[in-house]
Design an enzyme around this catalytic site. Structure first.
Site, PDB file in Angstrom:
ATOM      1  N   GLN A   1      51.119  51.891  62.522  1.00  0.00           N
ATOM      2  CA  GLN A   1      49.843  51.208  62.765  1.00  0.00           C
ATOM      3  C   GLN A   1      49.725  49.985  61.858  1.00  0.00           C
ATOM      4  O   GLN A   1      49.152  50.066  60.780  1.00  0.00           O
ATOM      5  CB  GLN A   1      48.693  52.189  62.489  1.00  0.00           C
ATOM      6  N   PHE A   2      50.275  48.844  62.291  1.00  0.00           N
ATOM      7  CA  PHE A   2      50.238  47.656  61.444  1.00  0.00           C
ATOM      8  C   PHE A   2      48.819  47.171  61.195  1.00  0.00           C
ATOM      9  O   PHE A   2      48.535  46.542  60.179  1.00  0.00           O
ATOM     10  CB  PHE A   2      51.106  46.532  62.024  1.00  0.00           C
ATOM     11  N   THR A   3      47.889  47.497  62.085  1.00  0.00           N
ATOM     12  CA  THR A   3      46.521  46.996  61.930  1.00  0.00           C
ATOM     13  C   THR A   3      45.790  47.601  60.733  1.00  0.00           C
ATOM     14  O   THR A   3      44.714  47.134  60.375  1.00  0.00           O
ATOM     15  CB  THR A   3      45.692  47.232  63.205  1.00  0.00           C
TER      16      THR A   3
END
Length: 146
Positions: free
Chosen positions: A79-81
């Site tokens: 989950q890069f966000t």
């Protein structure tokens, strides 16, 4: 590294309508993000923390059991966000998120270390447009950073 950890009764992740990972709880759904200075050692530290973090009810005295205490499964999803920054303006920036070639091996290292510790781990698919469905137990959600 940063993780959003949710205690779940069940969770699954699908890509293009295909279930690529699922768990039946009680267990943890873990969204994992990496930033530029993260290392395989931090990934291993995060895995050990997730495996031993006491988030499950014990004998009526509150949260006193970890996944390692009873073999609870984990669904780990990149989950890069998690490293999005929305303090200015209305559009988040992703400057703090590690790029895919850096982040993917770190997320894989978290999963590998969890499995080495004895965990039953399901995963999403790195970089894919994933749909995550879960039943949050509690609700119970914590942020973990190492």
């Amino acid at each position: 590294m940063r993780a959003v950890v949710q205690r779940v009764a069940e969770a699954r992740v699908t890509v293009d309508g295909e279930t690529v990972g699922s768990i039946e709880g009680p267990g943890l759904c873990v969204l994992v993000g990496a930033t530029h200075g993260d290392t395989p050692a931090k990934a291993a530290q995060l895995a050990r923390k997730l495996w031993t973090l006491r988030l499950f009810d014990g004998d009526g005295d509150g949260v006193e059991r970890s996944c390692s205490d009873f073999g609870a499964p984990l669904l780990v999803i990149s989950q890069f966000t998690l490293y999005g920054d929305a303090r200015k303006g209305r559009r988040p920036t992703w400057n703090a998120a590690a790029p895919g070639p850096v982040a993917e091996p770190l997320v894989d290292a978290v999963v590998a270390e969890l499995r080495a510790l004895g965990a039953d781990v399901a995963t999403g698919r790195f970089g894919a447009d994933m749909k995550v469905a879960l039943v949050n137990d509690g609700p119970f959600t914590v942020l973990v950073e190492v």
